[in-house]
Design a protein around this motif. Structure first.
Motif, PDB file in Angstrom:
ATOM      1  N   THR A 131      51.363 -44.896  23.794  1.00 32.33           N
ATOM      2  CA  THR A 131      52.568 -44.401  23.369  1.00 32.33           C
ATOM      3  C   THR A 131      52.633 -42.860  24.081  1.00 32.33           C
ATOM      4  N   GLY A 132      53.817 -42.398  24.154  1.00 35.75           N
ATOM      5  CA  GLY A 132      53.836 -40.928  24.638  1.00 35.75           C
ATOM      6  C   GLY A 132      54.336 -41.069  25.948  1.00 35.75           C
ATOM      7  N   SER A 133      54.336 -39.762  26.788  1.00 36.56           N
ATOM      8  CA  SER A 133      55.151 -39.799  28.022  1.00 36.56           C
ATOM      9  C   SER A 133      54.511 -38.597  28.666  1.00 36.56           C
ATOM     10  N   TYR A 134      55.089 -38.296  30.127  1.00 44.39           N
ATOM     11  CA  TYR A 134      54.555 -37.207  30.817  1.00 44.39           C
ATOM     12  C   TYR A 134      54.615 -35.903  30.020  1.00 44.39           C
ATOM     13  N   GLN A 135      55.916 -35.810  29.545  1.00 46.22           N
ATOM     14  CA  GLN A 135      56.281 -34.713  28.940  1.00 46.22           C
ATOM     15  C   GLN A 135      55.901 -34.638  27.490  1.00 46.22           C
ATOM     16  N   LEU A 136      55.858 -33.181  27.252  1.00 49.10           N
ATOM     17  CA  LEU A 136      55.722 -33.133  25.496  1.00 49.10           C
ATOM     18  C   LEU A 136      57.025 -32.444  25.058  1.00 49.10           C
ATOM     19  N   PRO A 137      57.323 -32.705  23.708  1.00 48.12           N
ATOM     20  CA  PRO A 137      56.452 -33.693  22.773  1.00 48.12           C
ATOM     21  C   PRO A 137      56.625 -35.168  23.299  1.00 48.12           C
ATOM     22  N   PRO A 138      55.692 -35.756  22.927  1.00 52.54           N
ATOM     23  CA  PRO A 138      55.635 -37.230  23.309  1.00 52.54           C
ATOM     24  C   PRO A 138      56.684 -38.135  22.659  1.00 52.54           C
ATOM     25  N   VAL A 139      57.213 -38.899  23.492  1.00 46.88           N
ATOM     26  CA  VAL A 139      58.134 -40.087  22.802  1.00 46.88           C
ATOM     27  C   VAL A 139      57.411 -41.072  22.272  1.00 46.88           C
ATOM     28  N   THR A 140      57.835 -41.498  20.909  1.00 45.26           N
ATOM     29  CA  THR A 140      57.277 -42.368  20.379  1.00 45.26           C
ATOM     30  C   THR A 140      58.147 -43.471  19.499  1.00 45.26           C
ATOM     31  N   LEU A 141      57.774 -44.619  19.029  1.00 44.82           N
ATOM     32  CA  LEU A 141      58.449 -45.581  18.207  1.00 44.82           C
ATOM     33  C   LEU A 141      58.645 -45.188  16.803  1.00 44.82           C
ATOM     34  N   GLU A 175      47.962 -27.487  22.533  1.00 44.38           N
ATOM     35  CA  GLU A 175      48.858 -28.890  22.387  1.00 44.38           C
ATOM     36  C   GLU A 175      48.186 -30.086  22.833  1.00 44.38           C
ATOM     37  N   LEU A 176      47.118 -29.993  24.126  1.00 42.99           N
ATOM     38  CA  LEU A 176      46.491 -30.889  24.411  1.00 42.99           C
ATOM     39  C   LEU A 176      45.380 -31.208  23.285  1.00 42.99           C
ATOM     40  N   THR A 177      44.929 -30.354  22.832  1.00 43.07           N
ATOM     41  CA  THR A 177      43.838 -30.631  21.786  1.00 43.07           C
ATOM     42  C   THR A 177      44.304 -31.191  20.546  1.00 43.07           C
ATOM     43  N   ARG A 178      45.556 -30.671  20.166  1.00 48.22           N
ATOM     44  CA  ARG A 178      46.036 -31.271  18.835  1.00 48.22           C
ATOM     45  C   ARG A 178      46.447 -33.033  19.138  1.00 48.22           C
ATOM     46  N   LEU A 179      47.120 -33.159  20.372  1.00 49.50           N
ATOM     47  CA  LEU A 179      47.514 -34.431  20.622  1.00 49.50           C
ATOM     48  C   LEU A 179      46.141 -35.346  20.899  1.00 49.50           C
ATOM     49  N   ALA A 180      45.033 -34.778  21.299  1.00 50.89           N
ATOM     50  CA  ALA A 180      43.983 -35.720  21.491  1.00 50.89           C
ATOM     51  C   ALA A 180      43.141 -35.795  20.117  1.00 50.89           C
ATOM     52  N   GLU A 212      39.037 -27.202  29.285  1.00 53.81           N
ATOM     53  CA  GLU A 212      39.093 -26.001  28.327  1.00 53.81           C
ATOM     54  C   GLU A 212      39.240 -26.703  26.842  1.00 53.81           C
ATOM     55  N   VAL A 213      39.837 -27.777  26.736  1.00 52.47           N
ATOM     56  CA  VAL A 213      39.900 -28.515  25.306  1.00 52.47           C
ATOM     57  C   VAL A 213      38.599 -28.846  24.911  1.00 52.47           C
ATOM     58  N   ALA A 214      37.554 -29.412  25.880  1.00 48.62           N
ATOM     59  CA  ALA A 214      36.308 -29.579  25.319  1.00 48.62           C
ATOM     60  C   ALA A 214      35.418 -28.517  24.950  1.00 48.62           C
ATOM     61  N   ARG A 215      35.641 -27.365  25.591  1.00 46.84           N
ATOM     62  CA  ARG A 215      34.879 -25.878  25.539  1.00 46.84           C
ATOM     63  C   ARG A 215      35.457 -25.462  24.114  1.00 46.84           C
TER      64      ARG A 215
END
Length: 384
Positions: A131-141, A175-180, A212-215
């Protein structure tokens, strides 16, 4: 009905010698060494017997990035790439495919992606989607990443999210942290891998956004699977560091002469060099990027042309690893099948053990080519 494959020189991926495989209900029911005393594990009128005459048998390939419904469009509507055809897929050697949207998540949608996945599955293959896409916010069903992964069987993770690329949304660490975290939790609830599949561009920064997300969070590096890590020499070296730090790295097998001239590391060479650098093999995967656009841009980021990716490039690269770079067949199968299956949370794929899905390739005796493709216990392709 049961199917008995006799006299298979089995690589599961570890070499097991000459074996008989009994297949039932789409899975491997039994394996016996051919030199054991007595008859093969089953025989009789309810069993279809196929003698493979000592040919090599390997697991069907697992491709973690396929653009089922095409991609492209960076040069306008005339540069859109076509959908993947079922006939092409059945002859490629890839029996498990994961579909993703590309740069264009406006005229191509998750609904299109899911429909195409089910079309290919009806033809005998195993298909999943991000699910999702290149761009944010991710497209979903369903309206959320978590909803798609939790409630739709085919959706097993998030992707292809772009970092270090001028076509992406330049996502922040937050944003990456929240999505992960959302993807990881939904995967746990649904019993899925919950991987975050990352498109990595060639802009400065490389894989640093993932570090950076992992740190700054509890998200492990291995929650991400960044691809295109061989697209430039600089990104490849960054990928080796990422692998040593505990991350996964994915090399793209589809390429063009222009990309190679611009410094891309050929995928088979990238695998060999990563193994020589003592990267843990389970962290190395391959994907075809099939039916995506392989675009070129000038120094100012203007579109300069494209070619489509090819699903067959995954099997071709597997052969180049073995025959061109001396990678042992079991290790090469790992990067083209087993490791991706493990990263995606698909323990029944990428290996030929009792209980695993009966997805397998029968290789030709005299050349690196495919004689037969079996998917979920059914022969879906046989070379004429």
């Amino acid at each position: 009905m049961l199917t008995l494959l006799k006299n298979a020189r089995l690589h599961a991926p570890e070499p097991r010698g000459l074996c008989h495989l009994l297949i039932g209900d789409g899975r491997i029911a039994a394996i016996a060494a051919a030199d054991d005393a007595g008859e093969p594990p089953a025989h009789g009128p309810a069993v279809t017997v196929v003698d493979l005459e000592g040919r090599r048998v390997i697991p069907g390939l697992v491709d973690p990035l396929v653009h089922f419904i095409g991609g492209g469009g960076e040069g306008g509507f005339g540069t859109r790439t076509p959908e993947l055809a079922l006939d092409e897929a059945l002859t490629s050697g890839v029996t498990t495919l994961v579909g993703a949207l590309g740069t264009d998540a406006l005229t191509r949608t998750p609904a299109n992606l899911l429909g195409k996945a089910r079309e290919l599955a009806a033809g005998g293959l195993t298909t999943y989607c991000y699910t999702g896409s290149y761009q944010l916010p991710p497209v979903t069903l369903t309206g959320s990443v978590a909803g798609d992964i939790t409630f739709i069987p085919e959706f097993i993770g998030l992707g292809e999210v772009a970092i270090s690329d001028h076509r992406g949304s330049q996502p922040s660490r937050e944003e990456l942290t929240r999505l992960a975290a959302e993807t990881r939790t939904a995967g746990m609830l649904a019993g899925k891998g919950g991987i975050v599949f990352i498109h990595t561009g060639d802009a400065p920064g490389g894989l640093e956004p993932l570090r950076e997300v992992a740190r700054h969070s509890a998200i492990p590096l291995a929650q991400f699977l960044p691809t295109h890590v061989n697209r430039t020499a600089e990104l490849f070296e960054d990928g080796l560091r990422f692998g040593r730090e505990g991350g996964r790295i994915d090399f793209t097998t589809s390429t063009t002469p222009e990309l190679l001239a611009d410094g891309e590391v050929p995928a088979a060479r990238a695998v060999a060099r990563a193994l020589e650098a003592r990267i843990e093999p389970s962290r190395i995967t391959l994907s075809s990027d099939a039916n995506a656009s392989l675009p070129r841009f000038d120094a100012e980021g203007r579109f300069a042309g494209l070619r489509p990716g090819r699903l067959a490039s995954l099997f071709e690269t597997l052969g180049e690893c073995v025959e061109g770079h001396g990678v042992a067949l079991d290790k090469a199968i790992g990067v083209a099948s087993t490791h991706a299956a493990d990263a995606l949370g698909l323990p029944q794929k990428g290996r030929l053990h009792v209980g695993a899905d009966a997805d397998l390739l029968v290789l030709a005796e005299d050349a690196w080519s495919i004689d037969e493709v079996w998917a979920r216990g059914r022969r879906v392709h046989r070379r004429a």
